[in-house]
Design an enzyme around this catalytic site. Structure first.
Site, PDB file in Angstrom:
ATOM      1  N   HIS A  21      -4.215  -3.412  -6.822  1.00 36.61           N
ATOM      2  CA  HIS A  21      -5.678  -3.386  -6.844  1.00 36.61           C
ATOM      3  C   HIS A  21      -6.181  -3.766  -8.235  1.00 36.61           C
ATOM      4  O   HIS A  21      -5.588  -3.423  -9.253  1.00 36.61           O
ATOM      5  CB  HIS A  21      -6.231  -2.023  -6.404  1.00 36.61           C
ATOM      6  N   ASP A 139      -3.745   0.990 -14.641  1.00 35.08           N
ATOM      7  CA  ASP A 139      -3.868   1.294 -13.216  1.00 35.08           C
ATOM      8  C   ASP A 139      -5.056   0.488 -12.693  1.00 35.08           C
ATOM      9  O   ASP A 139      -6.196   0.933 -12.836  1.00 35.08           O
ATOM     10  CB  ASP A 139      -4.074   2.806 -13.067  1.00 35.08           C
ATOM     11  N   GLU A 173      -9.781   0.062  -4.194  1.00 27.07           N
ATOM     12  CA  GLU A 173      -8.778   1.118  -4.119  1.00 27.07           C
ATOM     13  C   GLU A 173      -9.280   2.418  -4.732  1.00 27.07           C
ATOM     14  O   GLU A 173      -9.055   3.503  -4.179  1.00 27.07           O
ATOM     15  CB  GLU A 173      -7.496   0.676  -4.831  1.00 27.07           C
TER      16      GLU A 173
END
Length: 296
Positions: A21, A139, A173
């Site tokens: 993502h 992330d 996400e």
């Protein structure tokens, strides 16, 4: 339709989709205070105490961008005797101080800033001499980079894929529906290539590839996890197997959306998730080597 991207990397039969993502944590303008400063509504799991004093960009819909800083209201230590003990939260105590000469709500509105305008936090990307990569939003930008490297490797080496391989980049996400739709028909396997968790009670480090056996949504497919471990051993990749207690991935959402697939989750180890994160070049390399051994 939602803005994600997918690409077929070649091969036939037993189709797998690897997804990363590219959406990140952030905020939107909640409302403009009477003094012209901005209150925020967070997008995803942004932590108020973690972004205090960070530079931000406010992206308006029609009037360009403005810079500012996330601060505790009344942030001067020489003025506020309760500075150290005040609870940091977006609902009451944190605000964006714009780098503009604004002193009222009308001044800020005149800039074209509206509720719902996105507020983007400076990532502060850096690579240290020892190979550590430090940035916000590793992330999942780190694993997105791994998938791009995998695609480049297949092209540059003119690889013949033993099975049909898709990669996909999702954009929702962090708020929970990135993996719910937008994938090709007939998939038999889906893998989230996301961040591996690093912290107390876990074995993974930033220099390893992490294989998740179970997260908050339940165990990952037994055969997939077993085959990933065997692939890591085959490749000589440094890896760890862990259980993530406070985690959910795109592929968890895919299963709930009705995709009938085997599922798994891997990624480079990332420390201080949803904060100022850290991984290592070795973690990216080991994740790439694990994927190559699993797929080829």
């Amino acid at each position: 339709v939602k803005g994600g991207i997918r690409a077929h990397l070649g091969g036939k039969g037993d189709p797998i989709c690897l997804m990363a993502h590219v959406d990140t944590l952030g905020a939107v303008v909640d409302y403009i205070k009477p003094n012209g400063r901005l209150m925020l509504s967070k997008v995803g799991g942004l932590q108020a105490n973690n972004v205090e004093t960070e530079t931000v960009r406010v992206k308006t819909r029609f009037s360009g961008e403005y810079e500012g800083t996330i601060q505790l209201a009344n942030a001067s230590a020489h003025v506020n005797g309760n500075l150290a003990t005040t609870q940091r939260d977006f609902d009451t105590s944190m605000e964006v101080v714009l780098d503009e000469d604004v002193r009222s709500k009308a001044d800020t509105e005149a800039l074209g800033i509206l509720p719902g305008d996105f507020v983007c936090v400076e990532p502060r990307f850096t690579v240290t001499k020892k190979g550590y990569i430090k940035s916000r939003f590793l992330d999942d930008k780190a694993s997105a980079a791994v998938l791009l490297a995998l695609a480049k490797y297949i092209r540059d080496e003119n690889m013949t894929c033993k099975r049909s391989i898709w990669i996909a980049f999702t954009v929702y996400e962090e708020i929970g529906h990135g993996g719910a739709s937008g994938f090709p028909e007939g998939l038999t396997e889906m893998m989230s290539v996301d961040m591996g968790c690093v912290g107390e009670g876990l074995t993974c480090t930033e220099r390893q590839a992490s294989i998740c056996a179970k997260d908050g949504g339940g165990p990952y497919n037994y055969d997939c996890v077993s085959n990933l471990i065997q692939a890591a051993k085959k490749a000589g990749a440094d890896y760890a197997v862990d259980v993530y207690h406070y985690y959910s991935s795109d592929v968890d959402v895919s299963l709930r959306a009705g995709y009938d697939v085997r599922h798994s989750l891997i990624g480079p180890g990332v420390y201080a998730s949803h904060g100022y994160e850290r991984t290592h070049i070795d973690g990216l390399t080991n994740t790439f080597d694990l994927l190559a051994a699993y797929l080829f």
